[in-house]
Design a protein around this motif. Structure first.
Motif, mmCIF file in Angstrom:
data_model
loop_
_atom_site.group_PDB
_atom_site.id
_atom_site.type_symbol
_atom_site.label_atom_id
_atom_site.label_comp_id
_atom_site.label_asym_id
_atom_site.label_seq_id
_atom_site.Cartn_x
_atom_site.Cartn_y
_atom_site.Cartn_z
ATOM 1 N N TYR A 14 0.866 -1.252 -0.030
ATOM 2 C CA TYR A 14 0.052 -0.076 0.042
ATOM 3 C C TYR A 14 1.031 1.161 0.010
ATOM 4 O O TYR A 14 1.949 1.289 0.719
ATOM 5 C CB TYR A 14 -0.914 0.067 1.157
ATOM 6 N N ARG A 54 -2.852 0.488 -4.121
ATOM 7 C CA ARG A 54 -2.450 -1.025 -3.568
ATOM 8 C C ARG A 54 -2.082 -1.775 -4.721
ATOM 9 O O ARG A 54 -2.846 -1.775 -5.740
ATOM 10 C CB ARG A 54 -3.680 -1.574 -3.288
ATOM 11 N N TYR A 74 -7.158 2.383 -4.245
ATOM 12 C CA TYR A 74 -7.724 1.655 -3.295
ATOM 13 C C TYR A 74 -8.879 2.480 -2.434
ATOM 14 O O TYR A 74 -9.789 2.166 -2.278
ATOM 15 C CB TYR A 74 -6.881 0.920 -2.231
#
Length: 380
Positions: A187, A211, A229
């Motif tokens: 991430y 992500r 994300y």
């Protein structure tokens, strides 16, 4: 950005932000927590908490090592030592629990300016079988994520291999935190790079939590079939997961409210349409908000049942109790005005301590002769 003194800050509020200002001013002496989920001047008093309370040992943090050049990203190796990314010099140091330090190498291509430079660092969770370290850094043209082979025995970094480039960069609002999630994906927290509208564009890499796989492809089940994300972020610099795999993110507001958010895939966190709670069903409200003078939140870590947040302008370590169901208790402040600007907090591998770094060599800090430092904070 990470907050200049109050007299130099801009005031470009959105319509919804202005609507919230009056209510926020009524609560100006304290932090706010919301049942559903709930920015910097110098030398302020704690908001809703007091130093030395909660799960932290009441003793002072102990220096592990000093003389760092704005330590930003910190992550641990299997032997309990950590790699420390230094923003301004682009040097990665290795720091042992006994305080011994060495220089692992310099990340080539880093361009430091303002809040940019060598920022986040994450060790591959399968290290040393996968002998890689991942770094987020600013170049002359963009922000990017690279992986670098690390020879543990030789304490030596190889050449960066870019896995994602083209993340918008600016003098401020570069985001920069990278962490591996419990799902094994990487991430990356990005800022809006001074282009607020990009945060609402799900095709832009700016103002997002991204992500990706370890080779730089979008994770296959991302909500928009790209890297994004979550979106609607201004400047995220902290990511942490609890035991239930809930993701929490810290975010700089503009002039009104800083935030801790519970991140859900595909959700819109409001920037620039709204700052703080109250934007309506289209936007996800924060779990916690603070005034900028008592926060300017950067790194985040979870230990036990608490989320710890390192604060820059607020010059304190916030502890946010986690209730285990996605809600939070009342935050408490530790070490207020004792250590200066705090950038990064990570939980030591044995779980018995936090490692905490200062950021006093920022343009807004007042460094002591041996700043910046990485400290150990014992946990009960």
């Amino acid at each position: 950005m990470e907050r200049t003194p109050a007299h130099t800050r801009t005031h470009t509020y959105t319509t919804r932000t202005l609507a919230l200002l009056g209510a926020a001013l009524l609560a100006s002496a304290c932090s706010t927590t919301e049942a559903n989920g709930a920015g910097p001047g110098e030398n302020t008093e704690p908001g809703s908490g007091s130093a030395g309370a909660g799960a932290l040992d009441p003793g002072q943090p102990e220096d592990l090592a000093t003389g760092f050049d704005v330590p930003w990203g910190i992550d641990f190796l299997p032997d309990g030592s950590a790699l420390v990314a230094q923003r301004d010099s682009a040097v990665v140091a290795r720091l042992a629990p006994d305080g011994q330090t060495s220089e692992a190498g310099t990340i080539e291509g880093v361009a430091h300016g303002g809040e940019g430079g060598l920022l986040g660092l994450a060790v591959d969770p399968d290290f040393p079988e996968e002998p890689y370290v991942y770094v987020y850094y600013t170049t002359e043209s963009d922000n990017r994520v690279s992986r670098v082979e690390y020879d543990d025995e030789a304490d030596s970094l190889g050449e960066p291999e870019v896995i994602l480039d083209g993340i918008p960069a600016a003098n401020t609002h570069n985001g920069g935190r990278i962490e591996f999630g419990p799902d094994g994906y990487l991430y990356a927290a990005t800022g809006d790079a001074q282009d607020p509208d990009s945060s609402q564009d799900t095709d832009s890499l700016a103002g997002k939590i991204l992500r990706m796989t370890t080779t730089g492809d979008p994770a296959p089940d991302n909500p928009f079939d790209n890297y994004a994300y979550s979106y609607g972020h201004r400047n995220v610099q902290g990511l942490a997961w609890d035991e239930a795999e809930n993701l929490y993110a810290t975010e700089f507001g503009q002039d009104l409210l800083d935030e801790v958010n519970l991140i859900e895939p595909g959700n819109n966190y409001g920037w620039p349409e709204v700052e703080g709670p109250g934007g309506g069903d289209e936007y996800t409200d924060p779990l916690v908000t603070w005034e900028p003078a008592e926060a300017s939140p950067s790194g985040a870590a979870i230990a036990g049942d608490s989320l710890y947040v390192a604060s820059l302008r607020g010059a304190r370590l916030w502890e946010v109790p986690l209730n285990g169901d996605g809600t939070v208790g009342e935050p408490e402040a530790h070490f207020v005005d004792e250590l200066g600007r705090l950038r990064t907090v990570v939980t030591a591998p044995d779980g018995d301590a936090l490692w905490l770094s200062t950021s006093n060599r920022d343009p807004w800090g007042s460094p002591a002769d041996d700043d910046d430092r990485v400290m150990s904070v014992p946990l009960e």
